[in-house]
Write an enzyme that holds these catalytic residues in place. Structure first.
Site, PDB file in Angstrom:
ATOM      1  N   CYS A   1       0.833  -8.842 -10.934  1.00  0.00           N
ATOM      2  CA  CYS A   1       1.765  -9.704 -11.935  1.00  0.00           C
ATOM      3  C   CYS A   1       1.793  -9.250 -13.283  1.00  0.00           C
ATOM      4  O   CYS A   1       0.571  -8.909 -13.754  1.00  0.00           O
ATOM      5  CB  CYS A   1       1.384 -11.167 -11.631  1.00  0.00           C
ATOM      6  SG  CYS A   1       2.167 -12.285 -12.969  1.00  0.00           S
TER       7      CYS A   1
ATOM      8  N   CYS B   1      -1.488 -15.362 -18.268  1.00  0.00           N
ATOM      9  CA  CYS B   1      -1.300 -16.333 -17.882  1.00  0.00           C
ATOM     10  C   CYS B   1      -2.617 -17.065 -16.947  1.00  0.00           C
ATOM     11  O   CYS B   1      -3.402 -16.239 -16.431  1.00  0.00           O
ATOM     12  CB  CYS B   1      -0.204 -16.310 -16.538  1.00  0.00           C
ATOM     13  SG  CYS B   1       0.038 -17.841 -15.593  1.00  0.00           S
TER      14      CYS B   1
ATOM     15  N   CYS C   1      -3.834 -17.328 -12.443  1.00  0.00           N
ATOM     16  CA  CYS C   1      -4.789 -16.340 -11.538  1.00  0.00           C
ATOM     17  C   CYS C   1      -5.726 -15.472 -12.507  1.00  0.00           C
ATOM     18  O   CYS C   1      -5.610 -15.187 -13.725  1.00  0.00           O
ATOM     19  CB  CYS C   1      -3.825 -15.141 -11.126  1.00  0.00           C
ATOM     20  SG  CYS C   1      -2.667 -15.501  -9.639  1.00  0.00           S
TER      21      CYS C   1
ATOM     22  N   CYS D   1       6.496 -16.402 -10.343  1.00  0.00           N
ATOM     23  CA  CYS D   1       5.148 -16.524 -10.307  1.00  0.00           C
ATOM     24  C   CYS D   1       4.649 -15.752  -8.786  1.00  0.00           C
ATOM     25  O   CYS D   1       5.265 -16.081  -7.846  1.00  0.00           O
ATOM     26  CB  CYS D   1       4.687 -17.995 -10.016  1.00  0.00           C
ATOM     27  SG  CYS D   1       2.935 -18.120  -9.567  1.00  0.00           S
TER      28      CYS D   1
ATOM     29  N   TYR E   1     -10.757 -40.890   1.576  1.00  0.00           N
ATOM     30  CA  TYR E   1     -10.244 -40.068   0.683  1.00  0.00           C
ATOM     31  C   TYR E   1      -8.859 -39.504   1.679  1.00  0.00           C
ATOM     32  O   TYR E   1      -8.769 -38.424   1.815  1.00  0.00           O
ATOM     33  CB  TYR E   1     -10.906 -38.806   0.114  1.00  0.00           C
ATOM     34  CG  TYR E   1     -11.991 -39.368  -0.809  1.00  0.00           C
ATOM     35  CD1 TYR E   1     -12.105 -39.840  -2.077  1.00  0.00           C
ATOM     36  CD2 TYR E   1     -13.146 -39.365  -0.094  1.00  0.00           C
ATOM     37  CE1 TYR E   1     -13.123 -40.371  -2.712  1.00  0.00           C
ATOM     38  CE2 TYR E   1     -14.383 -39.698  -0.799  1.00  0.00           C
ATOM     39  CZ  TYR E   1     -14.386 -40.328  -2.002  1.00  0.00           C
ATOM     40  OH  TYR E   1     -15.615 -40.569  -2.579  1.00  0.00           O
TER      41      TYR E   1
ATOM     42  N   ASP F   1     -12.968 -35.992   1.780  1.00  0.00           N
ATOM     43  CA  ASP F   1     -12.134 -34.762   1.096  1.00  0.00           C
ATOM     44  C   ASP F   1     -11.832 -35.487  -0.240  1.00  0.00           C
ATOM     45  O   ASP F   1     -10.497 -35.859  -0.520  1.00  0.00           O
ATOM     46  CB  ASP F   1     -11.078 -34.398   1.858  1.00  0.00           C
ATOM     47  CG  ASP F   1     -10.084 -33.385   1.335  1.00  0.00           C
ATOM     48  OD1 ASP F   1     -10.850 -32.636   0.394  1.00  0.00           O
ATOM     49  OD2 ASP F   1      -8.848 -33.333   1.793  1.00  0.00           O
TER      50      ASP F   1
ATOM     51  N   CYS G   1     -12.762 -29.140  -3.053  1.00  0.00           N
ATOM     52  CA  CYS G   1     -11.986 -28.017  -3.860  1.00  0.00           C
ATOM     53  C   CYS G   1     -12.745 -27.690  -4.961  1.00  0.00           C
ATOM     54  O   CYS G   1     -12.414 -26.930  -5.874  1.00  0.00           O
ATOM     55  CB  CYS G   1     -10.716 -28.556  -4.210  1.00  0.00           C
ATOM     56  SG  CYS G   1     -10.517 -29.958  -4.998  1.00  0.00           S
TER      57      CYS G   1
HETATM   58  C1  LIG Z   1      -8.171 -33.661  -2.128  1.00  0.00           C
HETATM   59  S1  LIG Z   1      -7.030 -35.140  -1.728  1.00  0.00           S
HETATM   60  C2  LIG Z   1      -7.375 -35.354  -0.012  1.00  0.00           C
HETATM   61  C3  LIG Z   1      -6.176 -35.869   0.786  1.00  0.00           C
HETATM   62  C4  LIG Z   1      -6.253 -35.795   2.457  1.00  0.00           C
HETATM   63  N1  LIG Z   1      -7.480 -35.555   2.984  1.00  0.00           N
HETATM   64  C5  LIG Z   1      -5.364 -34.505   2.608  1.00  0.00           C
HETATM   65  O1  LIG Z   1      -5.900 -33.350   2.790  1.00  0.00           O
HETATM   66  O2  LIG Z   1      -4.094 -34.706   2.386  1.00  0.00           O
HETATM   67  C6  LIG Z   1      -7.920 -36.540  -2.189  1.00  0.00           C
HETATM   68  C7  LIG Z   1      -7.595 -37.854  -2.098  1.00  0.00           C
HETATM   69  O3  LIG Z   1      -8.402 -38.891  -2.615  1.00  0.00           O
HETATM   70  C8  LIG Z   1      -7.667 -39.960  -3.155  1.00  0.00           C
HETATM   71  N2  LIG Z   1      -8.648 -40.537  -3.948  1.00  0.00           N
HETATM   72  C9  LIG Z   1      -8.933 -40.316  -5.164  1.00  0.00           C
HETATM   73  N3  LIG Z   1      -9.951 -41.117  -5.781  1.00  0.00           N
HETATM   74  C10 LIG Z   1     -10.270 -41.961  -4.552  1.00  0.00           C
HETATM   75  C11 LIG Z   1     -11.094 -43.097  -4.428  1.00  0.00           C
HETATM   76  N4  LIG Z   1     -12.023 -43.637  -5.473  1.00  0.00           N
HETATM   77  N5  LIG Z   1     -11.183 -44.003  -3.105  1.00  0.00           N
HETATM   78  C12 LIG Z   1     -10.334 -43.413  -2.315  1.00  0.00           C
HETATM   79  N6  LIG Z   1      -9.709 -42.366  -2.382  1.00  0.00           N
HETATM   80  C13 LIG Z   1      -9.423 -41.585  -3.453  1.00  0.00           C
HETATM   81  C14 LIG Z   1      -6.512 -39.301  -3.741  1.00  0.00           C
HETATM   82  O4  LIG Z   1      -5.461 -39.988  -4.208  1.00  0.00           O
HETATM   83  C15 LIG Z   1      -6.180 -38.067  -2.979  1.00  0.00           C
HETATM   84  O5  LIG Z   1      -5.347 -38.423  -2.045  1.00  0.00           O
END
Ligand SMILES: C[S@@+](CC[C@H](N)C(=O)[O-])C[C@H]1O[C@@H](n2cnc3c(N)ncnc32)[C@H](O)[C@@H]1O
Length: 416
Positions: A63, A69, A72, A152, A255, A324, A351
């Site tokens: 790029c 930017c 990346c 991009c 999550y 997650d 992440c």
């Molecule tokens: C990285 S995403 C993962 C979503 C799902 N596992 C996926 O891969 O599609 C994190 C998720 O945690 C939720 N989240 C954030 N804070 C939270 C909390 N205190 N309790 C429950 N969920 C939460 C967010 O809304 C989001 O959907």
């Protein structure tokens, strides 16, 4: 000032004789000339002036905006070197923050789609001045200013094709608003472009869908959904495989978003329980269960900690938990209750390896062992990595930390 050691994209391993200098655009092992512009207590920040001896892994960035930017950070490295470095980063952060040593981190799993893979981008623009919008793009490296991004390199070709038209539409609208002198003040904005089965969508409220593995997932375009459709099926397959274990009957997915992991793994369990803070995402999860004719998943909207009130009838020893969380990781209240519930296995997807390492330390101090650490290169050309750690309840391993339980999976180590 102490003499700096050769610097790396994330900072080299610390030792009493070395001084960490963060220099963007450098590859481990290179000799460089740099200019330090800021000193901190434990490290310095510097600009790269010259590469004196370059690495054999140095490549020409694709790029023209690379270096300006902020999207990346690693385009100057071969993909093999990027993945090796990300793996090393996971190892270092687990040692420094998690106090975890003597473990193996598997090679990062990725695909050959290392450019044109990103199915969602969100470029910004500042408020128009005199009806004119200047840059439409991403934050400049190390700055709050924007760099104009007409195209991009990591976004999908369909997104780039739509980006051209959208940039023009946004500019025309701003000019028209200035001529009409509407009372509403012109504002800056964040645009959305998401490639889905319905094509490229720009309305965050639009209902869209994606297929992952054998399942269909519907969600609103502005809500969370993983944005590398090439690596995602491999990561889901891994999480589902690692969540499965003999004698485990229940799954708790904290999550859970729109139910991606919970629904994908549901066939291996008698019952699954998902919790998620976003009510919209929970509605999607419930609808996705119906859409895919899955009847054993129960979803509830609320804080992750709320899940424990509803699962008093099942035992932790019969349960696997998938975590997650967002970048900030899990909060201590949740982890405390999780350890009290004591699931047999925990598959933790993250992440941000730094907050994951902090949470790993909490779990290890309370009797969990690490079975496997598996990074996924969901974000090639950038410094980001998705990392999965599989924990097992220590009593189930029949030994101390680091031992392999009888159901430990085969876990390939090569890139796909
Ligand atoms: C990285 S995403 C993962 C979503 C799902 N596992 C996926 O891969 O599609 C994190 C998720 O945690 C939720 N989240 C954030 N804070 C939270 C909390 N205190 N309790 C429950 N969920 C939460 C967010 O809304 C989001 O959907």
């Amino acid at each position: 000032m102490p003499l700096p050691t050769p610097s790396t994209p994330g900072g080299p391993r610390e030792s009493p004789e070395s001084w960490v200098v963060m220099v963007p655009g450098v590859i481990p092992g290179e000799r460089i000339r740099l200019r330090i512009y800021r000193n901190h207590k434990n490290y310095s920040e510097a600009d790269l002036m010259h590469v004196l001896e370059s690495s054999s892994e140095r490549v020409e960035p694709v790029c023209p905006l690379f270096g300006r930017c902020g999207g990346c950070q690693y385009q100057h490295m071969s993909v093999a070197a990027q993945r090796a470095w990300k793996r090393e980063h996971v190892l270092q952060v687990l040692a420094r923050t998690g106090n975890v040593t003597g473990i193996t981190v598997q090679e990062a799993i990725g695909t050959e789609h290392t450019l044109g893979y990103r199915s969602k981008i969100t470029p910004h623009h500042e408020k128009p001045r005199g009806g004119e919008i200047r840059e439409i793009g991403f934050l400049k490296l190390g700055s709050r200013a924007l760099v104009d991004v007409p195209e991009c390199a990591i976004a999908t070709p369909a997104i780039n094709a739509r980006l051209r038209g959208l940039r023009e539409e946004v500019r025309v609208t701003a000019r028209a608003a200035a001529v009409a002198e509407t009372p509403r003040k012109p504002k800056g904005a964040t645009l959305l472009l998401r490639e889905t089965r319905e094509g490229v969508v720009t309305d965050p409220r639009a209902e869209v869908s994606d297929q992952v593995g054998g399942l269909l997932f519907k969600y609103t375009a502005g809500s969370f959904f993983q944005n590398n459709p090439y690596v995602l099926p491999h990561m889901v397959e891994y999480v589902v495989r690692k969540a499965g274990a003999p004698n485990v009957r229940y799954l708790v997915d904290a999550y859970c978003g729109g139910g991606l992991f919970c629904l994908s793994a549901s066939k291996n369990f008698e019952a699954c329980y998902g919790v998620e803070i976003s009510e919209l995402a929970i509605l999607s999860a419930q609808r996705n269960a119906e859409l895919n004719k899955i009847g054993n998943c129960h979803f509830q909207a609320g804080d992750a900690t709320d899940i424990f009130a509803g699962i008093g009838h099942i035992s932790g020893a019969d349960t696997v938990t998938i975590l997650d969380p967002p970048r900030k990781g899990c909060d201590e209240g949740f982890l405390t209750q999780l350890c009290r519930f004591r699931p047999a296995r925990i598959v933790y997807v993250s992440c941000d390896p730094a907050t994951q390492a902090r949470d790993a330390r909490f779990l290890l101090e309370r009797g969990y062992d690490i079975e496997e650490v598996q990074p996924f290169d969901l974000f090639p050309q950038t410094r980001h990595i998705e990392n999965v750690i599989v924990f097992v309840e220590a009593h189930r391993t029949g030994a101390g930390a680091g031992s392999m339980p009888s159901w430990a999976g085969e876990g390939g180590t090569a890139s796909l």
